[in-house]
Design a protein around this motif. Structure first.
Motif, mmCIF file in Angstrom:
data_model
loop_
_atom_site.group_PDB
_atom_site.id
_atom_site.type_symbol
_atom_site.label_atom_id
_atom_site.label_comp_id
_atom_site.label_asym_id
_atom_site.label_seq_id
_atom_site.Cartn_x
_atom_site.Cartn_y
_atom_site.Cartn_z
ATOM 1 N N ARG A 133 -18.331 -120.496 82.692
ATOM 2 C CA ARG A 133 -19.748 -120.819 82.288
ATOM 3 C C ARG A 133 -19.984 -122.149 81.513
ATOM 4 O O ARG A 133 -21.062 -122.738 81.113
ATOM 5 C CB ARG A 133 -20.344 -119.582 81.562
ATOM 6 C CG ARG A 133 -19.786 -119.304 80.330
ATOM 7 C CD ARG A 133 -20.651 -118.148 79.910
ATOM 8 N NE ARG A 133 -20.320 -117.524 78.533
ATOM 9 C CZ ARG A 133 -19.439 -116.639 78.172
ATOM 10 N NH1 ARG A 133 -18.685 -116.164 79.462
ATOM 11 N NH2 ARG A 133 -19.059 -116.197 76.880
ATOM 12 N N TYR A 134 -18.824 -122.547 80.770
ATOM 13 C CA TYR A 134 -18.797 -123.632 79.884
ATOM 14 C C TYR A 134 -18.456 -124.871 80.693
ATOM 15 O O TYR A 134 -18.346 -125.978 79.940
ATOM 16 C CB TYR A 134 -17.974 -123.255 78.420
ATOM 17 C CG TYR A 134 -18.468 -122.313 77.678
ATOM 18 C CD1 TYR A 134 -19.807 -122.162 77.242
ATOM 19 C CD2 TYR A 134 -17.559 -121.282 77.324
ATOM 20 C CE1 TYR A 134 -20.230 -120.950 76.326
ATOM 21 C CE2 TYR A 134 -18.023 -120.194 76.501
ATOM 22 C CZ TYR A 134 -19.135 -120.098 76.004
ATOM 23 O OH TYR A 134 -19.526 -119.197 75.166
ATOM 24 N N LYS A 137 -20.387 -128.047 80.312
ATOM 25 C CA LYS A 137 -21.371 -127.964 79.236
ATOM 26 C C LYS A 137 -20.752 -128.345 77.879
ATOM 27 O O LYS A 137 -21.457 -128.391 77.155
ATOM 28 C CB LYS A 137 -21.936 -126.639 79.298
ATOM 29 C CG LYS A 137 -22.406 -125.871 80.775
ATOM 30 C CD LYS A 137 -23.642 -126.768 80.958
ATOM 31 C CE LYS A 137 -24.379 -126.467 82.387
ATOM 32 N NZ LYS A 137 -25.443 -127.183 82.724
ATOM 33 N N ASP A 181 -28.333 -126.124 77.557
ATOM 34 C CA ASP A 181 -28.629 -125.066 78.785
ATOM 35 C C ASP A 181 -28.877 -123.774 78.184
ATOM 36 O O ASP A 181 -27.893 -123.113 77.557
ATOM 37 C CB ASP A 181 -27.235 -124.965 79.433
ATOM 38 C CG ASP A 181 -27.490 -124.337 81.060
ATOM 39 O OD1 ASP A 181 -28.204 -123.329 80.937
ATOM 40 O OD2 ASP A 181 -26.891 -124.611 82.034
ATOM 41 N N VAL A 184 -26.528 -120.935 79.291
ATOM 42 C CA VAL A 184 -25.192 -120.840 78.738
ATOM 43 C C VAL A 184 -25.413 -120.750 77.533
ATOM 44 O O VAL A 184 -24.261 -119.947 76.962
ATOM 45 C CB VAL A 184 -24.542 -122.146 78.957
ATOM 46 C CG1 VAL A 184 -23.121 -122.343 78.612
ATOM 47 C CG2 VAL A 184 -24.392 -122.643 80.545
#
Length: 838
Positions: A133-134, A137, A181, A184
């Motif tokens: 998920r990172y 990001k 985000d 996130v």
């Protein structure tokens, strides 16, 4: 006069700034350790009142402020850092650029990076690839803080403020770029921390500067660093640093792990006082300043370097025997932080000892010992145990000594002997040392010593030993146990034999016994009676009846305190058990018509008498087929006289219980040895035995008792004729007989066998053997003489034993008496005759 004014004596847990006062001496050179050095760094610090401080644990999360302190990392630790730069760039401030300084020095490596509490994975460009998920990001660039460090090129290219001149040399940091985000980062900007292998330190063993978690090397680095006390390296005793580092690196522990490690972080807000103490906790060590150098020692046993005694003293001794209640404890608990606890500060298992609690009256007293630079519970418990056991070594001695002690320094162990205090080579650690002239211009050293022991530093929970090793002098309530053993003896006094008990009382600690008390009683009774007080050794009680007895003894110390009884039960007191000793020899000596018998005395105290027998045969004589000629020679007699005759003489000893010696002692006299007379007349009765019989009979040419059913059967046989020498004269008269032991042909029951089973002679399967030497049958020949003509009407004299004695007469008649003490047995006479010699 020189006065030394400097920082002195980092004791186990305390750091002193001390200026020595001017004294009337030529010079003063000192090394002073804390009087509580033996408590260990962790222990004493725990007992000192102080406000809470977290600077010695560094930044555990991200800190921010206008003027933050540098973080220092020794060993390996998970830390946060100081936020030193934030900038937003991109459309709608899409990107947040952040710099977190993790250390104010170069580090070895970033080992793990955490976003919140998740470990992330970075690719070669610093982009987070896991957790996914990172991905895209978060980007993190890592800088180790080298002296040639360049500015982060990514940040320079994306920032309008950060330039190539922003190199942050000497600062280890993370440059982090976060892309906005909300999905996130639903909770906003995450917490980013890292596990770091920290500062590189100098190792004098290899002359290299490399990363290490060795406490001695980390402490040395702090002393020489600008954020420490900026000491010149020339003022560090690297010989002791090397020794300490080697001890810390040892792996000969119970767990097989390194003995001591230093893993932790702190900020420069911490004072040197706090930091040196905190670093010392990691090896429970001590630090002091002496002869211009800093010296250190970890918690580890070293062999004493010097033996001292009363001759080395130059003053009275001041002794402190106990800590104050405030400084005393019997349990240790505290915290540590490391990978084992997921880098969270947590409690290590409490260390306690039941013996210490008992010595303190049953009241538990706990010292809170935090170990900020220890990262595992195994080391934490090792340090806590040493701190606890050091604390129980509480004797502290202060005194002046002669110049012999110039060879010792703070941290050395010595042995001290002082008889007044009951110390024999008692081990002490030197915690304070100074040297100078007294007012009388005598050179002396002043030392403070704290008791120690090798067992303090092992990994065994030692307890009551530390309460007992303070002195060898007696405790008022220390009474050793005794051992007692008892034997029975017979003792003769004024010809009276006493049955006595001899109790021997012993002790493995005779020096602690003033005297002992000994008591006894019949096993069937309930009350003991005293039969002695006195020194360790033998105690006797006389004139005891044969019975079982109980005996007990106890010690009494010099203070009159009585110990516990040691008891032995059911001891049979009977000194008369067993047969008397054999007679070693029997000597015969002829003198005219007399034979002198003599023998050595039997040593048995319960000896009653001797019995002598005779057998006319010179071979094959046994006790059972011989005739008693002297029934009893009372002790202490050892000789007898009998008329001279040939044959075998036999002797045996008897005790007061009727037991007799196992073996018979014999002596043979040959007929050729006797004085020769001119004429010998013989009257032979066998094999026909035609004389007059009373309760005797002839069976198979043998003369026997006819009826053995009487209580003591006996029979008589009168010779068939007499011997007439023709005129009255002195004559030597001797009865000659040969007999064996025979038993009734009727039923012979087991219970009829004489004596006890274990006294039967011969083999078991020959218990009815006629040659068995039971001694329960006998035959005696008697003679009666007359001076008259036996063919007319003579007057006969009384019968006397025909045992070779001289008898006066012309004619001699004979008879034989057969005896038995067993109703089932009879003498079996195979040969019977008499001789008259003149």
């Amino acid at each position: 006069m020189v006065v030394v004014s400097t920082l002195l004596a980092v004791g186990s847990a305390t750091f002193y700034a001390l200026a020595l006062p001017a004294v009337s001496s030529l010079f003063v050179i000192g090394a002073v350790g804390a009087a509580t050095i033996a408590l260990g760094a962790a222990a004493l610090r725990a007992l000192m009142p102080k406000p809470p401080s977290f600077s010695n644990r560094g930044y555990q999360t991200t800190a921010f402020g206008s003027a933050l302190d540098h973080q220092i990392i020794y060993g390996k630790m998970r830390v946060g850092g100081a936020r030193i730069y934030d900038e937003a760039t991109g459309t709608n401030n899409k990107y947040l650029h952040r710099i977190i300084a993790v250390a104010g020095h170069e580090i070895k490596s970033f080992d793990d990076i955490y976003i919140n509490d998740e470990v992330i994975t970075l690719d070669g460009s610093g982009n987070v690839t896991s957790p996914s998920r990172y991905n895209g990001k978060v980007r993190i660039k890592l800088h180790l803080g080298g002296s040639d460090q360049a500015a982060d090129s990514f940040l320079v290219s994306e920032s309008v403020h950060w330039t190539t001149e922003h190199r942050l040399r000497g600062i280890a940091y993370m440059y982090i770029r976060l892309q906005f985000d909300a999905d996130v980062f639903p909770n906003g900007i995450p917490e980013i921390t890292s596990t770091i292998s920290g500062k590189k330190v100098y190792d004098p063993r290899t002359s290299t500067t490399v990363w290490s978690d060795n406490p001695a090397l980390c402490l040395r680095d702090y002393l020489t660093s600008s954020y420490g006390i900026s000491e010149a390296t020339a003022n560090i005793d690297d010989t002791l640093v090397i020794s300490a580092a080697n001890v810390c690196d040892q792996t000969n522990t119970d767990a097989g792990t390194t003995r001591y490690t230093c893993n932790g972080a702190f900020t420069t807000a911490s004072t040197p006082y706090d930091m040196i103490n905190s670093l010392l906790t990691s090896m429970d060590g001590s630090l002091w300043y002496a002869q211009g150098k800093w010296r250190m020692k970890p918690a580890y046993w070293t062999t004493p370097v010097l033996d001292l005694n009363e001759d080395d003293l130059r003053s009275n001794i001041s002794v402190s025997t106990r800590h104050s209640r405030r400084n005393n404890f019997n349990a240790v608990k505290g915290t540590f932080r490391g990978e084992e606890s997921n880098w969270q500060t947590t409690d290590y298992p409490q260390v306690t000892n039941a013996d210490f609690v008992t010595a303190d009256g049953g009241q538990e007293s706990v010292a809170d010992v935090d170990l900020p630079f220890t990262d595992n519970s195994v080391e934490a418990r090792r340090i806590a145990r040493i701190s606890l056991e050091r604390n129980r070594q509480q004797l502290t001695v202060s005194a002046s000594f002669g110049l012999k002690t110039l060879q010792v320094q703070v941290g050395d162990n010595i042995r001290l002997t002082n008889s007044r205090f009951g110390w024999t080579n008692k081990e002490f650690e030197v915690v304070s040392w100074s040297f100078g002239l007294t007012e009388g211009l005598d050179l002396q050293t002043q030392m403070t010593l704290r008791e120690t022991a090798e067992s303090v530093y092992d990994e065994v929970d030692d307890g009551v030993v530390y309460e007992r090793d303070n002195t060898t002098l007696l405790s008022p309530f220390d009474v050793p146990t005794v051992g007692i053993s008892v034997v029975a003896l017979a003792q003769v006094s004024n010809q009276k034999v006493s049955n006595i008990a001899v109790a021997t009382v012993t002790s493995g600690r005779s020096e602690a016994v003033d005297h002992v008390e000994v008591e006894y009683k019949l096993s069937t009774e309930s009350t003991f009676s005293s039969f002695g007080q006195g020194q360790l050794g033998e105690f006797r009680v006389r004139d005891l009846e044969v019975a079982d007895y109980d005996f007990r003894a106890r010690a009494v110390n010099t203070f009159g305190i009585k110990g516990d009884f040691t008891t032995v039960l059911d001891v049979e007191i009977n000194a008369f058990i067993g047969d008397p000793s054999d007679i070693s020899s029997l000597t015969t000596e002829l003198s005219g018509g007399t034979l002198f018998l003599s023998w050595p005395p039997v040593p048995d105290a319960d000896l009653s008498h001797y019995e002598v027998k005779h057998n006319s045969n010179t071979t094959g004589a046994t006790w059972g087929n011989s005739t008693t000629i002297i029934e009893k020679i009372a002790r202490p007699g050892t000789s007898a006289t009998v008329p001279a005759r040939s044959g075998t003489f036999l002797i045996r000893a008897y005790d007061k219980e009727g037991n007799f010696s196992a073996d018979v002692t014999t002596s043979v006299v040959l007929s050729s040895e006797l004085p020769q007379l001119g004429q010998t007349d013989t009257q032979t009765e066998d094999p026909g035995f035609s004389g007059t019989k009373t309760n005797t009979t002839v069976i198979s040419s043998n003369l026997e008792i006819d009826d053995t059913s009487a209580a003591s059967p006996t029979g008589e046989y009168l010779f068939s004729n007499y011997i007439d020498t023709g005129s009255s004269r002195n004559a030597r008269v001797t009865g000659i007989r040969t007999f064996t032991r025979g038993y009734d042909n009727g039923t012979l029951l087991w219970d009829n066998i004489p004596q006890n089973f274990d006294t039967w002679p011969g083999n078991f399967d020959t218990w009815t053997d006629e040659t068995a030497s039971f001694g329960d049958v006998s035959i005696t020949v008697y003679v009666s003489a007359t001076p008259d003509d036996p063919a007319s009407s003579p007057t006969w004299g009384s019968y006397v034993p025909a045992n070779g004695a001289e008898v006066v007469g012309r004619a001699f008649r004979f008879k034989a008496i057969l005896n038995s003490t067993n109703t089932n047995f009879t003498p079996v006479v195979s040969a019977l005759s008499a001789t008259v010699e003149y």
